[in-house]
Design an enzyme around this catalytic site. Structure first.
Site, PDB file in Angstrom:
ATOM      1  N   ARG A  72       0.826  -1.217   0.000  1.00  0.00           N
ATOM      2  CA  ARG A  72       0.000   0.000   0.000  1.00  0.00           C
ATOM      3  C   ARG A  72       0.860   1.267   0.000  1.00  0.00           C
ATOM      4  NH1 ARG A  72      -3.900  -0.783   4.738  1.00  0.00           N
ATOM      5  NH2 ARG A  72      -4.676   1.238   4.100  1.00  0.00           N
ATOM      6  N   GLN A 110     -10.471   9.188   8.044  1.00  0.00           N
ATOM      7  CA  GLN A 110     -10.062   7.845   8.482  1.00  0.00           C
ATOM      8  C   GLN A 110      -8.905   7.349   7.616  1.00  0.00           C
ATOM      9  OE1 GLN A 110     -13.881   5.296   9.187  1.00  0.00           O
ATOM     10  NE2 GLN A 110     -14.474   6.942   7.830  1.00  0.00           N
ATOM     11  N   ASN A 111      -8.612   8.075   6.545  1.00  0.00           N
ATOM     12  CA  ASN A 111      -7.607   7.587   5.596  1.00  0.00           C
ATOM     13  C   ASN A 111      -6.195   7.744   6.140  1.00  0.00           C
ATOM     14  OD1 ASN A 111      -9.785   7.135   4.016  1.00  0.00           O
ATOM     15  ND2 ASN A 111      -9.408   8.787   2.565  1.00  0.00           N
ATOM     16  N   ASP A 113      -3.517   7.456   3.939  1.00  0.00           N
ATOM     17  CA  ASP A 113      -2.670   7.548   2.744  1.00  0.00           C
ATOM     18  C   ASP A 113      -1.920   8.869   2.580  1.00  0.00           C
ATOM     19  OD1 ASP A 113      -4.689   9.318   1.790  1.00  0.00           O
ATOM     20  OD2 ASP A 113      -5.758   7.675   0.813  1.00  0.00           O
ATOM     21  N   HIS A 126      -7.000   7.520  12.011  1.00  0.00           N
ATOM     22  CA  HIS A 126      -6.515   6.135  11.992  1.00  0.00           C
ATOM     23  C   HIS A 126      -5.010   6.043  11.749  1.00  0.00           C
ATOM     24  CE1 HIS A 126     -10.786   4.320  11.123  1.00  0.00           C
ATOM     25  NE2 HIS A 126     -10.621   4.672  12.384  1.00  0.00           N
ATOM     26  N   CYS A 137       9.710  -0.289  22.197  1.00  0.00           N
ATOM     27  CA  CYS A 137       9.914   0.934  22.996  1.00  0.00           C
ATOM     28  C   CYS A 137       8.863   2.001  22.700  1.00  0.00           C
ATOM     29  CB  CYS A 137      11.333   1.490  22.802  1.00  0.00           C
ATOM     30  SG  CYS A 137      11.591   2.307  21.209  1.00  0.00           S
ATOM     31  N   CYS A 175      16.093   0.645  19.468  1.00  0.00           N
ATOM     32  CA  CYS A 175      16.196  -0.556  20.325  1.00  0.00           C
ATOM     33  C   CYS A 175      16.171  -1.856  19.529  1.00  0.00           C
ATOM     34  CB  CYS A 175      15.073  -0.546  21.355  1.00  0.00           C
ATOM     35  SG  CYS A 175      13.484  -1.065  20.694  1.00  0.00           S
ATOM     36  N   SER A 214     -18.132   4.040   4.167  1.00  0.00           N
ATOM     37  CA  SER A 214     -19.273   3.128   4.262  1.00  0.00           C
ATOM     38  C   SER A 214     -20.002   3.313   5.588  1.00  0.00           C
ATOM     39  CB  SER A 214     -18.790   1.679   4.134  1.00  0.00           C
ATOM     40  OG  SER A 214     -17.824   1.405   5.128  1.00  0.00           O
ATOM     41  N   CYS A 253     -17.067  11.325  -5.748  1.00  0.00           N
ATOM     42  CA  CYS A 253     -16.929  12.582  -5.002  1.00  0.00           C
ATOM     43  C   CYS A 253     -15.980  13.569  -5.670  1.00  0.00           C
ATOM     44  CB  CYS A 253     -16.566  12.326  -3.543  1.00  0.00           C
ATOM     45  SG  CYS A 253     -15.050  11.417  -3.315  1.00  0.00           S
TER      46      CYS A 253
HETATM   47  C1  BJW Z   1     -16.924   6.447  -3.100  1.00  0.00           C
HETATM   48  C2  BJW Z   1     -16.170   6.420  -4.251  1.00  0.00           C
HETATM   49  C3  BJW Z   1     -16.075   7.620  -4.935  1.00  0.00           C
HETATM   50  C4  BJW Z   1     -16.106   4.469  -3.480  1.00  0.00           C
HETATM   51  N1  BJW Z   1     -16.706   8.710  -4.454  1.00  0.00           N
HETATM   52  N2  BJW Z   1     -17.527   7.526  -2.638  1.00  0.00           N
HETATM   53  C5  BJW Z   1     -19.440  -0.029  18.440  1.00  0.00           C
HETATM   54  C6  BJW Z   1     -20.269  -0.996  17.924  1.00  0.00           C
HETATM   55  C7  BJW Z   1     -19.747  -2.132  17.321  1.00  0.00           C
HETATM   56  C8  BJW Z   1     -18.374  -2.331  17.215  1.00  0.00           C
HETATM   57  C9  BJW Z   1     -17.552  -1.365  17.717  1.00  0.00           C
HETATM   58  C10 BJW Z   1     -18.084  -0.231  18.328  1.00  0.00           C
HETATM   59  N3  BJW Z   1     -17.056   0.537  18.718  1.00  0.00           N
HETATM   60  C11 BJW Z   1     -15.884  -0.059  18.354  1.00  0.00           C
HETATM   61  C12 BJW Z   1     -16.165  -1.233  17.760  1.00  0.00           C
HETATM   62  C13 BJW Z   1     -15.161  -2.204  17.184  1.00  0.00           C
HETATM   63  C14 BJW Z   1     -14.566  -1.729  15.875  1.00  0.00           C
HETATM   64  C15 BJW Z   1     -15.672  -1.573  14.833  1.00  0.00           C
HETATM   65  O1  BJW Z   1     -16.111  -0.506  14.476  1.00  0.00           O
HETATM   66  N4  BJW Z   1     -16.130  -2.672  14.265  1.00  0.00           N
HETATM   67  C16 BJW Z   1     -17.143  -2.625  13.215  1.00  0.00           C
HETATM   68  C17 BJW Z   1     -16.676  -3.431  12.017  1.00  0.00           C
HETATM   69  C18 BJW Z   1     -18.479  -3.027  13.778  1.00  0.00           C
HETATM   70  N5  BJW Z   1     -13.850  -0.478  16.032  1.00  0.00           N
HETATM   71  C19 BJW Z   1     -12.617  -0.447  16.496  1.00  0.00           C
HETATM   72  O2  BJW Z   1     -12.051  -1.475  16.831  1.00  0.00           O
HETATM   73  C20 BJW Z   1     -11.937   0.892  16.631  1.00  0.00           C
HETATM   74  N6  BJW Z   1     -11.420   0.978  17.947  1.00  0.00           N
HETATM   75  C21 BJW Z   1     -12.175   1.348  18.994  1.00  0.00           C
HETATM   76  O3  BJW Z   1     -13.285   1.818  18.861  1.00  0.00           O
HETATM   77  O4  BJW Z   1     -11.550   1.145  20.223  1.00  0.00           O
HETATM   78  C22 BJW Z   1     -12.356   1.069  21.382  1.00  0.00           C
HETATM   79  C23 BJW Z   1     -13.196  -0.203  21.337  1.00  0.00           C
HETATM   80  C24 BJW Z   1     -12.658  -1.413  20.865  1.00  0.00           C
HETATM   81  C25 BJW Z   1     -13.458  -2.561  20.825  1.00  0.00           C
HETATM   82  C26 BJW Z   1     -14.799  -2.513  21.226  1.00  0.00           C
HETATM   83  C27 BJW Z   1     -15.325  -1.296  21.670  1.00  0.00           C
HETATM   84  C28 BJW Z   1     -14.506  -0.131  21.722  1.00  0.00           C
HETATM   85  C29 BJW Z   1     -10.747   0.994  15.701  1.00  0.00           C
HETATM   86  C30 BJW Z   1     -11.139   0.961  14.266  1.00  0.00           C
HETATM   87  C31 BJW Z   1      -9.885   0.989  13.382  1.00  0.00           C
HETATM   88  C32 BJW Z   1     -10.209   0.769  11.925  1.00  0.00           C
HETATM   89  N7  BJW Z   1      -9.013   0.544  11.215  1.00  0.00           N
HETATM   90  C33 BJW Z   1      -9.024   0.468   9.778  1.00  0.00           C
HETATM   91  C34 BJW Z   1      -7.583   0.162   9.288  1.00  0.00           C
HETATM   92  C35 BJW Z   1      -6.701   1.399   9.420  1.00  0.00           C
HETATM   93  C36 BJW Z   1      -5.319   1.179   8.937  1.00  0.00           C
HETATM   94  C37 BJW Z   1      -5.267   0.824   7.474  1.00  0.00           C
HETATM   95  O5  BJW Z   1      -5.717   1.591   6.611  1.00  0.00           O
HETATM   96  O6  BJW Z   1      -4.756  -0.246   7.170  1.00  0.00           O
HETATM   97  O7  BJW Z   1      -9.483   1.685   9.209  1.00  0.00           O
HETATM   98  S1  BJW Z   1     -10.200  -0.729   9.119  1.00  0.00           S
HETATM   99  C38 BJW Z   1     -10.692   0.228   7.732  1.00  0.00           C
HETATM  100  O8  BJW Z   1     -12.069   0.659   7.860  1.00  0.00           O
HETATM  101  C39 BJW Z   1      -9.841   1.509   7.817  1.00  0.00           C
HETATM  102  C40 BJW Z   1     -10.827   2.557   7.377  1.00  0.00           C
HETATM  103  O9  BJW Z   1     -10.374   3.821   7.795  1.00  0.00           O
HETATM  104  C41 BJW Z   1     -12.097   2.089   8.015  1.00  0.00           C
HETATM  105  C42 BJW Z   1     -13.351   2.662   7.404  1.00  0.00           C
HETATM  106  O10 BJW Z   1     -13.524   2.235   6.094  1.00  0.00           O
HETATM  107  P1  BJW Z   1     -14.026   3.283   4.988  1.00  0.00           P
HETATM  108  O11 BJW Z   1     -13.036   4.349   4.854  1.00  0.00           O
HETATM  109  O12 BJW Z   1     -15.415   3.672   5.275  1.00  0.00           O
HETATM  110  O13 BJW Z   1     -13.892   2.407   3.662  1.00  0.00           O
HETATM  111  P2  BJW Z   1     -14.944   1.383   3.018  1.00  0.00           P
HETATM  112  O14 BJW Z   1     -14.197   0.591   2.015  1.00  0.00           O
HETATM  113  O15 BJW Z   1     -15.706   0.647   4.028  1.00  0.00           O
HETATM  114  O16 BJW Z   1     -15.988   2.329   2.271  1.00  0.00           O
HETATM  115  C43 BJW Z   1     -15.645   3.083   1.130  1.00  0.00           C
HETATM  116  C44 BJW Z   1     -16.845   3.912   0.758  1.00  0.00           C
HETATM  117  O17 BJW Z   1     -16.468   4.748  -0.322  1.00  0.00           O
HETATM  118  C45 BJW Z   1     -18.060   3.093   0.296  1.00  0.00           C
HETATM  119  O18 BJW Z   1     -19.214   3.602   0.938  1.00  0.00           O
HETATM  120  C46 BJW Z   1     -18.121   3.363  -1.216  1.00  0.00           C
HETATM  121  O19 BJW Z   1     -19.459   3.381  -1.716  1.00  0.00           O
HETATM  122  C47 BJW Z   1     -17.512   4.738  -1.272  1.00  0.00           C
HETATM  123  N8  BJW Z   1     -16.882   5.112  -2.539  1.00  0.00           N
HETATM  124  N9  BJW Z   1     -15.701   5.102  -4.415  1.00  0.00           N
HETATM  125  C48 BJW Z   1     -17.425   8.580  -3.280  1.00  0.00           C
HETATM  126  N10 BJW Z   1     -15.385   7.694  -6.086  1.00  0.00           N
HETATM  127 ZN    ZN Z   2      12.300   0.722  19.744  1.00  0.00          ZN
END
Ligand code: BJW
Ligand code: ZN
Length: 262
Positions: A72, A110-111, A113, A126, A137, A175, A214, A253
């Site tokens: 990536r 959330q991106n 990049d 994120h 460390c 480290c 999403s 967008c």
């Molecule tokens: C277009 C387009 C164009 C396409 N024009 N649009 C409450 C309820 C239930 C669960 C939880 C909760 N609170 C926390 C949780 C657990 C968990 C969670 O949410 N789980 C769900 C799956 C239910 N959350 C966490 O663990 C978070 N931590 C946290 O809350 O800590 C405390 C806690 C922990 C556990 C329990 C309770 C509390 C941390 C979340 C970290 C997410 N990390 C990632 C990876 C980041 C690093 C990396 O990039 O590698 O973040 S996962 C991934 O998803 C990434 C993204 O930022 C994130 C969101 O995705 P995004 O950006 O929405 O992408 P897509 O692909 O889903 O959608 C793309 C959209 O674009 C689509 O709608 C398309 O239609 C559209 N699109 N082309 C306009 N041209």
């Molecule tokens: Zn270190």
């Protein structure tokens, strides 16, 4: 709530809003050629991207997860900001040039990049693909190296695990501990300072632009409801209908955001 898709009506609200914020997702960078997480393109090799964005995946197979992040990083280094990123920068400049400046504009994304790096006021909730964190460390460093280490070189073109031994994966200069990408994985807590800054914005936000996400991952998935309950307006920019809003601009967008913010 029945949503409007009128640019004129949106621009009236945009003009009168004092505090404007965004919550952006992978769709913002889709037109730069960066795959989103869910739906088409949400796979890397045979894995779902979201399966690799977890602490347990890193623990079980740090080599595979580093290959994913190296892939990536190399991809993003070849890509450029698109019209949607540019529309946000232009709008920020417009807000900053007002005299007196009677509006604020904060991009929460959330991106990871870095394609919004031309913005002055951005919160990357994120983390970043271009920072590392030491698993031993805790040291955090910026890192734009290509490749990030010799052993990962060329693995971006492979379809199979290279199974790199831990000592050859990126390591800490302080480290020698194993480095990881400084991003937030599932089940990991977001940085408390970042969460506080986000809440300061959401608590005053009159208009939230929900761009290319999403809305499935918390805490970001809860922001639009939070702002709505406070009486703020919501505008969705997405190629799909992702939920309740005052305004919905369905389409790429790069086009819709440029038109709405012009
Ligand atoms: C277009 C387009 C164009 C396409 N024009 N649009 C409450 C309820 C239930 C669960 C939880 C909760 N609170 C926390 C949780 C657990 C968990 C969670 O949410 N789980 C769900 C799956 C239910 N959350 C966490 O663990 C978070 N931590 C946290 O809350 O800590 C405390 C806690 C922990 C556990 C329990 C309770 C509390 C941390 C979340 C970290 C997410 N990390 C990632 C990876 C980041 C690093 C990396 O990039 O590698 O973040 S996962 C991934 O998803 C990434 C993204 O930022 C994130 C969101 O995705 P995004 O950006 O929405 O992408 P897509 O692909 O889903 O959608 C793309 C959209 O674009 C689509 O709608 C398309 O239609 C559209 N699109 N082309 C306009 N041209
Ligand atoms: Zn270190």
């Amino acid at each position: 709530m029945s949503a409007s898709s009128s640019y004129e009506a949106f621009q009236q609200i945009l003009k009168s809003a004092k505090h404007i914020a965004t919550i952006c997702g992978a769709g913002l960078s889709a037109e730069s050629g960066i795959p989103t997480f869910r739906g088409e393109g949400g796979f890397w090799r045979t894995f779902e991207a979201t399966e690799l964005a977890t602490p347990s995946a890193f623990k079980a197979n740090p080599s595979r997860v580093w290959e994913f992040y190296h892939y990536r990083r190399e991809l993003v280094l070849k890509k450029q900001a698109n019209n949607a990123h540019k529309a946000l920068v232009n709008f920020e400049n417009k807000v900053l040039s007002q005299t007196p400046q009677n509006q604020t504009f904060t991009v929460i994304t959330q991106n990871v990049d870095g394609l919004s790096s031309n913005l002055k006021n951005i919160i990357e909730m994120h983390g970043s693909l271009f920072r590392t964190r030491c698993t031993k460390c805790g040291d955090i460093e910026k890192n734009n190296d290509s490749p990030i280490c010799e052993a990962l070189k060329g693995t971006e073109d492979s379809n199979f695990d290279t199974n790199i031994p831990i000592e050859k994966l990126p390591s800490c200069t302080k480290c020698q501990g194993l480095l990881r990408p400084d991003v937030v994985w599932f089940n990991e807590k977001l940085d408390q300072n970042i969460l506080s800054k986000i809440h300061e914005e959401l608590d005053r936000c009159d208009l939230l632009l929900v761009i290319g996400t999403s809305g499935t991952v918390y805490p970001a998935a809860g922001y639009s409801n939070y702002v709505k309950l406070r009486g703020g307006k919501i505008a969705i920019f997405n190629i799909e209908d992702t939920g309740d809003a005052d305004f919905k601009f369905i389409g790429p967008c790069g086009e819709t955001l440029s038109k709405a913010l012009e």
